[in-house]
Scaffold this active site. Structure first.
Site, PDB file in Angstrom:
ATOM      1  N   CYS A  83       0.735  -1.266   0.010  1.00 44.19           N
ATOM      2  CA  CYS A  83       0.075   0.053   0.090  1.00 44.19           C
ATOM      3  C   CYS A  83       0.710   1.227  -0.026  1.00 44.19           C
ATOM      4  O   CYS A  83       0.269   2.554  -0.293  1.00 44.19           O
ATOM      5  CB  CYS A  83      -0.854   0.112   1.098  1.00 44.19           C
ATOM      6  SG  CYS A  83      -1.885  -1.461   1.501  1.00 44.19           S
ATOM      7  N   SER A 207     -11.033   1.911   5.065  1.00 47.35           N
ATOM      8  CA  SER A 207     -11.082   2.684   3.906  1.00 47.35           C
ATOM      9  C   SER A 207     -11.540   1.738   2.658  1.00 47.35           C
ATOM     10  O   SER A 207     -11.499   0.610   2.652  1.00 47.35           O
ATOM     11  CB  SER A 207      -9.407   2.982   3.618  1.00 47.35           C
ATOM     12  OG  SER A 207      -8.816   1.855   3.578  1.00 47.35           O
ATOM     13  N   LYS A 328      -9.731   7.032   4.041  1.00 49.13           N
ATOM     14  CA  LYS A 328     -11.191   6.536   4.517  1.00 49.13           C
ATOM     15  C   LYS A 328     -12.114   7.015   3.633  1.00 49.13           C
ATOM     16  O   LYS A 328     -13.302   6.323   3.406  1.00 49.13           O
ATOM     17  CB  LYS A 328     -11.575   6.787   6.128  1.00 49.13           C
ATOM     18  CG  LYS A 328     -13.157   6.685   6.423  1.00 49.13           C
ATOM     19  CD  LYS A 328     -13.190   5.260   6.719  1.00 49.13           C
ATOM     20  CE  LYS A 328     -14.685   4.868   6.660  1.00 49.13           C
ATOM     21  NZ  LYS A 328     -15.700   5.005   5.342  1.00 49.13           N
ATOM     22  N   HIS A 332      -8.937   4.827  -1.084  1.00 45.58           N
ATOM     23  CA  HIS A 332      -7.779   3.947  -0.905  1.00 45.58           C
ATOM     24  C   HIS A 332      -7.390   3.145  -2.228  1.00 45.58           C
ATOM     25  O   HIS A 332      -7.256   1.947  -1.934  1.00 45.58           O
ATOM     26  CB  HIS A 332      -7.630   3.311   0.446  1.00 45.58           C
ATOM     27  CG  HIS A 332      -6.265   2.733   0.595  1.00 45.58           C
ATOM     28  ND1 HIS A 332      -5.028   3.081   0.149  1.00 45.58           N
ATOM     29  CD2 HIS A 332      -6.077   1.718   1.347  1.00 45.58           C
ATOM     30  CE1 HIS A 332      -4.258   2.422   0.724  1.00 45.58           C
ATOM     31  NE2 HIS A 332      -4.708   1.376   1.414  1.00 45.58           N
TER      32      HIS A 332
END
Lengths: 385, 385
Positions: A83, A207, A328, A332
Site C-alpha cells: 500500500c 478505507s 477513509k 484508498h
C-alpha cells in the site's frame, strides 16, 4: 544533494471507474500534472502500483503508461511496496532528482481494484502481508488490523466508539473535495451502527476498495522558483521497513518502521513534530491512524486516540489530519494513495484546498504505510513562498 | 556523478527449487554477495521481481527480503519491469549510488516460478505483454515471439535450423557453469528435433521456466579501489522503453528500445560496439538474441543470425554471447535474470569464469529485455585493474 520541488499535480476522482481502464486512469492524472507543471519533456517515469498483475493481468506498467501517455521511449519502471507503492515511486523520483541523475521526473500512482470486488480484492490485498506465516493461516489484511485494534482497546481501556472521530473527521473533510469517493457526513451513531467486518473493525473503520490515479512532477527547486511556481519543496524524505508479519515485532502496538521513517525525515528537514502544520496519515483502518500518530511523535503511546477525542485533528485543530478526506473518505486505491497524499499536501501549501484550507499551512507531512507497518515512507513538504 | 562499481556478487543455482521458498532463495544470494563484498552495512535494498504476486501470493518483497536477510529497518523496495525487473533494480541502485544518495546498495533479483508450472506460468508471463490488446486476443509470450521469428525467416530468407547456433553455444557454455540449470550439450539434430511449442519456436528456442536468485553490491568505485576489490565499474547505464504491444511498433523486426538503450549506454561509456569484449544478451527466445544483436549495433538488419552462423559468438569468437549459458541454458528466472547477467559479467571481468573465460575481457555489456522489447536496460561494465 539538490533541493527538489513538486512543480505539478494531477488526480482523477477516486471511485468505481468501471467504464475505463488502468492506462486511461493513469493518462488522466499524467496529463493534468504535466499541464500543471508546464513542462514539455520528462527524463523518467516511475509508476507506483501494487495490484495490476493480480487484478488486471497486466504487469509492465512503466512501459505501458509511458507509451499511452505519449512518452514512448522514456525511462520507466513500476515500483511496489504494497500500500506504500505510491510513496515508493515518489521516493525513487526524489532520489533521482536530488542526486542530479534526472531533472524532471514524473511519478504516477495508479490502481484499479473495483473490477474484482469482494473476495478477490481481499485476497489480493493479503499479498501485502506475509503469505507463508499470516495469509496461509487465514488472516486477511482486515483481520490483522482487527487484532491490533482489539489489543489497543484492551491495553489502553478504550471503547469502540472512541475511534469514531477519525472517521467523522475524514468524511467531513471529504465533503469539500471533488476528487473524493464519498460525500456523506458520518456521525457517531452511523459509525457505531455500521456493518461489522472483522470485530471490532466495521465498515466505518475501513478505507474503501477504489480506483484512482494521481501524479506529480518533480524538478529541482530552483526551476520552480525560476518558473515562478508556487508549490512545495521536499525537505524530508525517508523510508524504513519492519517485519512483514506482525507477530515478529517487538511490540505489535508500536510501529517501529513508522517511528524510524518519521524521525529520519524530521532530521533531514531539521524540524520536530511540533513544526508540522498538517499530517496526511495512512488511515487505511482507524487503528492505523492512531498508531501512526504515536509513532510519528504527535502523541504518547496510547495517546493517538486521545488526540482525536480532544478534537485536535480537525482542519482548525492543533494537528489537522486527512485534510481532504484521507484514505477513509477520499478512498484508498492502494498504489495511488501515496501520490494522492502528495497532491493534497501541495494543494494545502498552495492555498488551493478551498473549504479545507489549513490556516497558515507552511509545512505538511505525508506518510504512506505498506502492510501493517512493514514499509513506511515519510515526506515532509514546505511551502514555496 | 560518482563512478559506481559492483563490489560483490552472489547467486543460487538456477533450477527447480521445490524444497525452498522465495525468501530463502533471496537470502542465499544476498549472503553470498554481502560476504563477497566484505561490507557490514547497506543503505538500501532494491529487489527485482516480476511474478511473486501471481505465483506465490506474495507482494511486498522489499520489506520481506530485508527482514529475512537480517536487515530489518533498511530502506527497501521491489522494482518491476517484466523480464527486465532485475536490471531495473540494478539501474535504480546505480542511480542512488551515482547520485550520492546512498553509498552501499544491495540489489537482488529473485523469482520462483516452478511451483506453478504449465498454464499458470505461461499465463503469468503474458502479463509482460499488453493485457488488453495482445493477451486478450489469445497471444501468449511464446506465440508473440513465434510471430516475430516467422517474420524474420520470411523477410531475410533463413531456415529454422539457422537459429541453432545460439542454442548450441548457450548449452556449450553452461556445461562449465555450476549455477546453470542445464548441463547437456545440444547439437543441430537435437535442436531441429525438439518438441514444437509454437511453430517455429520449439523447446530448444525457448529459455526455461526456472527458480533462482542473484545479488550484487554497489558502491562508489573509489571504495572498491581502496578495499583492493577486483571487480567491475559501471561505465554505462541506460533504459529505454517501446510500445508494449508489438503491433504498435514502426517495424516489428526492429527493437527501437534496444537501439536507444544501447546507444545511450555507449555514449555514456564513450565507446562503440566494437570495443565490447562480450555481450550477455537476452536470449529468452533465439529470435530475441538475433534482434538484440542487430539493435545493439553488432550486426546489420537481418545480420544477427549471420554472426551466429559465422561462429563469431563463441567464447573465442569476435563477440562472445551467453558466456555462462545465457537465458537458454543457465535458465531464466525472469526477475532475477538481469542480476545473473551482472554477476556473470563480473565473473568474466575478474577472470573467474574458468573454462568459459573470455580472453582479455576488459569491457562487457549486459542487456535485459522486458516483454518483446518494451523495456530495455543496458549496462556496460569495465574491469577494475
Amino acid at each position: 544533494m539538490r533541493d527538489v520541488a513538486i512543480i505539478g499535480i494531477g488526480q482523477t476522482k477516486v471511485g468505481e471507474h468501471w467504464d475505463t481502464g488502468l492506462r486511461h486512469l493513469a493518462l488522466e492524472a499524467v496529463q493534468a500534472a504535466v499541464k500543471d507543471a508546464g513542462v514539455d519533456h520528462i527524463d523518467a517515469l516511475y509508476v507506483g502500483n501494487m495490484l495490476s498483475g493480480e487484478l488486471a493481468g497486466q504487469e509492465h506498467l512503466g512501459a505501458l503508461v509511458a507509451d499511452f501517455s505519449g512518452m514512448r521511449g522514456v525511462e520507466a519502471f513500476k515500483v511496489e511496496a504494497a500500500c506504500a507503492s505510491g510513496a515508493a515511486a515518489l521516493r525513487l523520483g526524489y532520489v533521482a532528482v536530488a542526486g542530479s541523475m534526472a531533472d524532471v521526473v514524473l511519478v504516477v500512482g495508479v490502481e484499479k481494484m473495483t473490477d474484482q470486488m469482494g473476495p478477490q480484492a481481499t485476497s489480493a490485498l493479503a499479498m501485502a502481508a506475509d503469505a507463508d506465516y499470516e495469509a496461509a493461516q487465514g488472516l486477511s489484511f482486515v483481520t490483522i488490523n482487527a487484532l491490533l485494534m482489539r489489543r489497543y482497546m484492551y491495553e489502553y481501556g478504550y471503547k469502540k466508539e472512541d475511534f469514531a472521530p477519525f472517521t467523522i473527521n475524514a468524511h467531513a473533510n471529504a465533503m469539500h473535495n471533488p476528487y473524493a469517493m464519498f460525500h456523506q457526513r458520518v456521525d457517531v451513531k452511523a459509525y457505531v451502527n455500521a456493518r461489522m467486518i472483522a470485530d471490532p473493525i466495521n465498515l466505518m473503520d475501513s478505507s474503501p476498495v477504489a480506483d484512482g490515479a494521481a501524479a506529480v512532477v518533480l524538478a529541482p527547486s530552483d526551476w520552480a522558483r525560476r518558473l515562478g511556481r508556487k508549490g512545495a519543496r521536499i525537505i524530508g524524505s525517508a523510508v524504513a521497513t519492519d517485519t512483514v508479519a506482525v507477530h515478529d515485532r517487538h511490540d505489535p502496538l508500536v510501529l517501529e518502521g513508522a517511528a524510524i521513517s518519521s524521525y529520519k525525515a524530521y532530521e533531514q528537514a531539521d524540524i520536530g513534530p511540533e513544526e508540522i502544520d498538517f499530517f496526511e496519515l495512512h488511515d487505511a483502518f482507524s487503528i492505523m491512524a492512531a498508531l501512526s500518530l504515536e509513532a510519528a511523535g504527535f502523541a504518547q503511546r496510547g495517546g493517538g486516540l486521545r488526540l482525536a477525542l480532544d478534537g485536535e485533528i480537525g482542519i482548525h485543530g492543533r494537528l489537522p489530519v486527512a485534510t481532504m478526506g484521507g484514505l477513509k473518505a477520499r478512498g484508498h486505491p492502494v498504489g495511488a494513495t501515496g501520490i494522492y497524499q502528495a497532491v493534497e499536501a501541495v494543494q494545502q501549501l498552495r492555498d488551493q484546498a478551498s473549504e479545507n484550507q489549513v490556516p497558515n499551512a507552511r509545512i505538511g507531512m505525508i506518510q504512506n504505510i505498506g502492510g501493517s507497518g512493514a514499509t513506511v515512507i515519510t515526506h515532509i513538504l514546505e511551502r514555496i513562498e
